[in-house]
Enzyme design. Structure first.
Site, PDB file in Angstrom:
ATOM      1  N   HIS A  22       0.900  -1.267   0.000  1.00 20.83           N
ATOM      2  CA  HIS A  22       0.000  -0.204  -0.029  1.00 20.83           C
ATOM      3  C   HIS A  22       1.004   1.313  -0.063  1.00 20.83           C
ATOM      4  O   HIS A  22       0.528   2.169  -0.761  1.00 20.83           O
ATOM      5  CB  HIS A  22      -0.902   0.057   1.075  1.00 20.83           C
ATOM      6  CG  HIS A  22      -1.910  -1.193   1.298  1.00 20.83           C
ATOM      7  ND1 HIS A  22      -1.968  -1.891   2.400  1.00 20.83           N
ATOM      8  CD2 HIS A  22      -2.966  -1.319   0.616  1.00 20.83           C
ATOM      9  CE1 HIS A  22      -2.956  -2.624   2.427  1.00 20.83           C
ATOM     10  NE2 HIS A  22      -3.447  -2.544   1.225  1.00 20.83           N
ATOM     11  N   LYS A  46     -15.714  -6.805   4.110  1.00 17.51           N
ATOM     12  CA  LYS A  46     -14.664  -7.847   4.542  1.00 17.51           C
ATOM     13  C   LYS A  46     -14.842  -7.565   6.136  1.00 17.51           C
ATOM     14  O   LYS A  46     -15.174  -6.827   6.889  1.00 17.51           O
ATOM     15  CB  LYS A  46     -13.438  -7.236   4.363  1.00 17.51           C
ATOM     16  CG  LYS A  46     -13.063  -7.290   2.871  1.00 17.51           C
ATOM     17  CD  LYS A  46     -11.625  -6.829   2.595  1.00 17.51           C
ATOM     18  CE  LYS A  46     -11.163  -6.579   1.104  1.00 17.51           C
ATOM     19  NZ  LYS A  46      -9.942  -5.719   1.026  1.00 17.51           N
ATOM     20  N   ARG A  95      -2.292  -5.835  -8.413  1.00 14.78           N
ATOM     21  CA  ARG A  95      -1.419  -6.804  -8.393  1.00 14.78           C
ATOM     22  C   ARG A  95      -1.309  -7.717  -9.318  1.00 14.78           C
ATOM     23  O   ARG A  95      -0.107  -8.192  -9.875  1.00 14.78           O
ATOM     24  CB  ARG A  95      -1.569  -7.592  -7.039  1.00 14.78           C
ATOM     25  CG  ARG A  95      -1.582  -6.813  -5.796  1.00 14.78           C
ATOM     26  CD  ARG A  95      -1.645  -7.540  -4.521  1.00 14.78           C
ATOM     27  NE  ARG A  95      -3.129  -7.713  -4.708  1.00 14.78           N
ATOM     28  CZ  ARG A  95      -3.697  -7.971  -3.745  1.00 14.78           C
ATOM     29  NH1 ARG A  95      -3.327  -7.821  -2.544  1.00 14.78           N
ATOM     30  NH2 ARG A  95      -5.138  -8.460  -3.975  1.00 14.78           N
TER      31      ARG A  95
END
Length: 169
Positions: A22, A46, A95
């Site tokens: 991050h 989440k 990613r």
């Protein structure tokens, strides 16, 4: 609608916890934008390990010496927060190909909700491609070493949190 600042970006996420992946993305984002707001999400599908306050505090500490990085909590629709903040862009990291579909859908929905706000994607630095907050939590939960993957203060908070959980069971 007020004019949005194209040199101000919002980088949203749960940051549960903040990782060097991050941090790398934010610092690279500063090569494109004058200022980046790390927006820590309150509402998330989440299940978070850390409270909103803990996540904001860890991120604030990690960027204490970076005046061009602002850490703030937010709740509700991201696009509402971004336009209220006056930002012209949403910064997101990719990613792997597996990230693309979800990020593409979110970018298109945000574009539909506000045509003024652009979504800018940066590829994650190759050294962090495998890294996720979920992996960091899993390794830490089982007593593994996450040194070099998260800031020292985050590592200590993870150890503290999971040591307490292990003692409870």
């Amino acid at each position: 609608m007020a004019e949005l600042n194209p040199r101000l970006a919002v980088y949203p996420g749960t940051f549960d916890p903040l990782t060097y992946g991050h941090m790398s993305l934010i610092k690279r984002g500063l090569g494109v934008f004058d200022q980046v707001v790390l927006a820590v999400a309150h509402s998330t599908p989440k299940k978070t390990c850390f409270t909103l306050e803990e996540r904001v505090a860890m991120a604030t500490a990690a960027f204490a010496d970076q005046p061009r990085i602002i850490v703030e909590p937010f709740d509700g629709l991201l696009i509402d927060y971004v336009t209220k903040r006056g930002a012209g862009a949403i910064l997101r990291g990719l990613r792997a190909v597996s990230d693309f579909e979800y990020e593409f859908q979110m970018a298109l929905m945000n574009r539909r909700l506000s045509r003024q706000v652009q979504t800018v994607f940066l590829m994650t630095d190759y050294q962090w491609m495998y890294l996720s907050s979920t992996i960091v939590k899993e390794v830490s939960l089982h007593g593994g070493n996450v040194k070099g993957l998260v800031p020292e203060a985050v590592m200590l908070k993870l150890q503290e949190k999971f040591e307490a959980l292990r003692q409870e069971s």
